[in-house]
Design a protein around this motif. Structure first.
Motif, PDB file in Angstrom:
ATOM      1  N   GLY A 144       0.853  -1.019  -0.443  1.00 10.76           N
ATOM      2  CA  GLY A 144       0.051   0.066   0.438  1.00 10.76           C
ATOM      3  C   GLY A 144       0.971   1.526   0.098  1.00 10.76           C
ATOM      4  N   THR A 145       0.190   2.404   0.583  1.00 12.98           N
ATOM      5  CA  THR A 145       0.526   3.771   0.372  1.00 12.98           C
ATOM      6  C   THR A 145       0.105   4.939   1.758  1.00 12.98           C
ATOM      7  OG1 THR A 145      -0.918   4.507  -0.914  1.00 12.98           O
ATOM      8  CG2 THR A 145       0.845   3.741  -1.830  1.00 12.98           C
ATOM      9  N   LEU A 146       1.656   5.205   2.568  1.00 12.50           N
ATOM     10  CA  LEU A 146       1.275   5.683   3.569  1.00 12.50           C
ATOM     11  C   LEU A 146       0.193   7.515   2.884  1.00 12.50           C
ATOM     12  CD1 LEU A 146       5.000   5.833   4.645  1.00 12.50           C
ATOM     13  CD2 LEU A 146       2.826   4.876   5.955  1.00 12.50           C
ATOM     14  N   THR A 147      -0.507   7.501   4.254  1.00 19.69           N
ATOM     15  CA  THR A 147      -1.712   8.324   3.859  1.00 19.69           C
ATOM     16  C   THR A 147      -1.121   9.437   5.087  1.00 19.69           C
ATOM     17  OG1 THR A 147      -3.318   7.884   4.459  1.00 19.69           O
ATOM     18  CG2 THR A 147      -2.914   6.787   2.909  1.00 19.69           C
ATOM     19  N   SER A 148      -1.075   9.297   6.446  1.00 16.92           N
ATOM     20  CA  SER A 148      -0.498  10.069   7.368  1.00 16.92           C
ATOM     21  C   SER A 148       0.345   9.752   8.414  1.00 16.92           C
ATOM     22  CB  SER A 148      -1.654  10.637   8.363  1.00 16.92           C
ATOM     23  OG  SER A 148      -1.280  11.297   9.107  1.00 16.92           O
ATOM     24  N   VAL A 149       1.720  10.250   8.827  1.00 16.73           N
ATOM     25  CA  VAL A 149       2.851  10.010   9.721  1.00 16.73           C
ATOM     26  C   VAL A 149       2.927  11.026  10.663  1.00 16.73           C
ATOM     27  CG1 VAL A 149       4.667   9.308  10.159  1.00 16.73           C
ATOM     28  CG2 VAL A 149       3.791   8.289   7.985  1.00 16.73           C
ATOM     29  N   THR A 150       2.638  10.799  11.841  1.00 16.13           N
ATOM     30  CA  THR A 150       2.954  12.432  12.979  1.00 16.13           C
ATOM     31  C   THR A 150       3.842  11.793  13.815  1.00 16.13           C
ATOM     32  OG1 THR A 150       0.955  12.589  12.493  1.00 16.13           O
ATOM     33  CG2 THR A 150       1.172  13.574  14.245  1.00 16.13           C
ATOM     34  N   MET A 151       4.526  12.409  14.036  1.00 13.06           N
ATOM     35  CA  MET A 151       5.666  11.656  15.293  1.00 13.06           C
ATOM     36  C   MET A 151       6.238  13.245  16.213  1.00 13.06           C
ATOM     37  SD  MET A 151       9.812  10.720  14.688  1.00 13.06           S
ATOM     38  CE  MET A 151      10.994  10.608  15.643  1.00 13.06           C
ATOM     39  N   LYS A 152       5.457  13.417  17.505  1.00 10.59           N
ATOM     40  CA  LYS A 152       6.012  14.221  17.852  1.00 10.59           C
ATOM     41  C   LYS A 152       6.936  14.014  19.786  1.00 10.59           C
ATOM     42  CE  LYS A 152       0.681  15.872  17.391  1.00 10.59           C
ATOM     43  NZ  LYS A 152      -0.139  16.042  18.160  1.00 10.59           N
ATOM     44  N   ALA A 170      -0.294   5.899   9.389  1.00  9.48           N
ATOM     45  CA  ALA A 170      -1.928   5.863   8.298  1.00  9.48           C
ATOM     46  C   ALA A 170      -1.210   5.345   7.443  1.00  9.48           C
ATOM     47  CB  ALA A 170      -2.840   6.605   8.383  1.00  9.48           C
ATOM     48  N   ALA A 171      -2.127   3.822   6.093  1.00 14.49           N
ATOM     49  CA  ALA A 171      -1.877   4.216   5.213  1.00 14.49           C
ATOM     50  C   ALA A 171      -2.913   3.174   4.060  1.00 14.49           C
ATOM     51  CB  ALA A 171      -0.797   2.579   4.815  1.00 14.49           C
ATOM     52  N   VAL A 172      -3.195   2.954   2.713  1.00 10.83           N
ATOM     53  CA  VAL A 172      -3.929   2.739   2.597  1.00 10.83           C
ATOM     54  C   VAL A 172      -3.308   1.457   1.294  1.00 10.83           C
ATOM     55  CG1 VAL A 172      -5.924   3.988   2.313  1.00 10.83           C
ATOM     56  CG2 VAL A 172      -4.112   4.002   1.186  1.00 10.83           C
ATOM     57  N   ASP A 173      -4.855   0.071   1.411  1.00 13.53           N
ATOM     58  CA  ASP A 173      -3.564  -0.903   0.770  1.00 13.53           C
ATOM     59  C   ASP A 173      -4.776   0.322  -1.219  1.00 13.53           C
ATOM     60  OD1 ASP A 173      -6.188  -3.335   1.500  1.00 13.53           O
ATOM     61  OD2 ASP A 173      -6.496  -1.928   0.075  1.00 13.53           O
ATOM     62  N   GLY A 174      -4.184  -0.986  -1.914  1.00 10.99           N
ATOM     63  CA  GLY A 174      -4.934  -0.906  -3.211  1.00 10.99           C
ATOM     64  C   GLY A 174      -6.634  -1.095  -3.825  1.00 10.99           C
TER      65      GLY A 174
END
Length: 476
Positions: free
Chosen positions: A139-147, A183-187
């Protein structure tokens, strides 16, 4: 002639336009070149992650939240669980068939996207640079948050062009706990999420190292000081402790005192020239000694060197002669040519700090240029060159001037020239003789020059200070 660099360099660094062969200073001694004696680590900005340079990636609902935005259906594992009571009734007895149906329904909603966060959650001691990475397969990444967990400050990051990998944009802070949500989504558009938290390592203690001259086992002239150059500035309040970490003794019994020329340079010498034939021992013990806030020494070693015969050569720019005195006796008088009226030679006591059979001297490196910008001189093969200052004063062989200038006129750009032949292959010339009969640490004193006395820090030339001035620069 004199080849002066635009800025005064530490005494042992490699000069431009000169061939040097050096070795790494693992042992704490200065890098060396035969035959001379020489010496020798973010702010994190908060920013949203951008997909394809246009769509901002943010987590919905905070770290660890689900991101598909749909209510759970009766076919989802959660809905199936909530549709049954905790104690099955007579008509609600679970069966293998109903469980298999629930499993199959759940499988339809499982994303093919698999997210991996490195370092693994719960780990400690992570490196502050290059250790953090979020990747996805299927899949592909849709969101990455690092704090940061304590302050909530966001860490900026960058997403790869294929949206498969995310990494922080810069280095992290030491001894800090971080939280990552991805977060990610597949095809097929099915979402996936993952979270992790980890802590970075404590900072490695910073260290300082001293690079010294002369080298262990060397034989030097009576004017040779010990010069220590540090790779980290030593704080004013810590100089006494660092200086006490240097212990020096001589079989001559002479008192040896240190003088700080700067936060990175400490020289040590006796009140008068070393006694010929004496043996000098130096111990460096900086293990655990603080040199600046958070910066400590690690060296603990002993080196020694020997003092050879006494040789002091006096260059009289008025008579254009140099008198070489060894062990109190005049052994040779040599005609010289010093700096001309526009480029006079420094006055004062200078110590030979390096010797080169051949070196290149280019006027352009020190601002002596013609209208075309090229050097007023550029001599690639100056023979029998011995450095007297960091700024470029040499005593060297000269084959390009008419022999009549030696002993009669001052014509150079500041250096002291001795008659020589091109290639320097004739051992009978004055330049060859002086080169062969000189040691690193021998003294060359210039008198009757209209120029000022050379600065004591310009080379190994602290002998131009009175003893009281020298002692005043000690931290102990």
């Amino acid at each position: 002639m004199e080849r002066k660099k635009p800025a005064v360099r530490p005494w042992g660094t490699t000069a431009a336009l000169e061939s040097r062969v050096t070795t790494p200073p693992e042992n704490g001694s200065a890098p060396t070149k035969h035959p001379r004696i020489t010496r020798r680590r973010t702010a994190i900005a908060a920013a949203a992650v951008v997909v394809g340079g246009a769509v901002a990636l943010t987590a919905c609902g905070g770290i660890g939240s689900h991101t598909d935005g749909k209510a759970a259906s009766s076919s989802s594992p959660t809905a199936a669980a909530s549709a049954t009571t905790s104690t099955p009734g007579p008509t609600q007895t679970p069966s293998a068939t109903s469980q298999a149906g629930a499993d199959a329904a759940a499988a339809k909603h499982t994303s093919a996207a698999k997210i991996t966060i490195t370092p693994r959650s719960g780990s400690t001691g992570a490196k502050v640079s290059g250790a953090v990475k979020v990747t996805v397969s299927g899949g592909t990444l849709t969101s990455v948050t690092m704090k940061t967990k304590d302050t909530g400050k966001a860490v900026a990051g960058k997403l790869s062009a294929d949206k498969k990998t995310w990494t922080p944009s810069g280095s992290l802070a030491h001894s800090t706990e971080y939280a990552v949500a991805a977060a990610a989504v597949d095809g097929k558009g099915q979402p996936a999420a993952a979270t992790a938290s980890f802590a970075t390592a404590a900072p490695t203690p910073a260290t300082f190292t001293g690079y010294y001259t002369p080298e262990n086992g060397s034989v030097v002239g009576v004017g040779m000081p010990v010069s220590i150059n540090f790779d980290h500035a030593i704080a004013q309040k810590d100089r006494a402790a660092v200086q006490r970490g240097v212990t020096m003794t001589s079989t001559s019994g002479q008192q040896i005192v240190g003088h700080w020329f700067s936060s990175k340079r400490l020289d040590l010498r006796p009140q008068t020239y070393w006694v010929p034939g004496s043996h000098v021992t130096m111990t460096l013990n900086w293990k655990g000694v603080e040199g600046a806030p958070g910066v400590h020494g690690t060296q603990h070693k002993t080196v020694s060197f020997d003092i050879g015969r006494s040789q002091v050569s006096t260059v009289d720019t008025a008579t254009h002669m140099m008198t070489v005195v060894r062990d109190g006796q005049v052994i040779r008088t040599i005609p010289i040519s010093a700096g001309g009226p526009d480029h006079t030679t420094y006055d004062g006591k200078m110590v030979i700090e390096e010797k080169d059979q051949t070196t290149r001297m280019n006027g352009a490196t020190v601002g002596f240029t013609d209208d075309d910008g090229k050097g007023e001189y550029d001599i690639p093969d100056v023979p029998h060159a011995m450095r007297l200052s960091n700024s470029g004063t040499f005593i060297h062989g000269n084959y390009w001037s008419d022999p009549s200038v030696f002993g009669n006129a001052n014509t150079s750009h500041g250096c002291i020239g001795l008659e020589d032949l091109k290639g320097g292959g004739d051992p009978t010339t004055d330049a060859a003789w002086f080169y062969d009969n000189s040691l690193i640490g021998d003294v060359v004193q210039v008198v009757n020059s209209p120029d000022k006395v050379i600065q004591p820090s310009n080379g190994l030339n602290g002998w131009n200070m009175t003893w009281s001035q020298w002692v005043a620069g000690s931290a102990v």
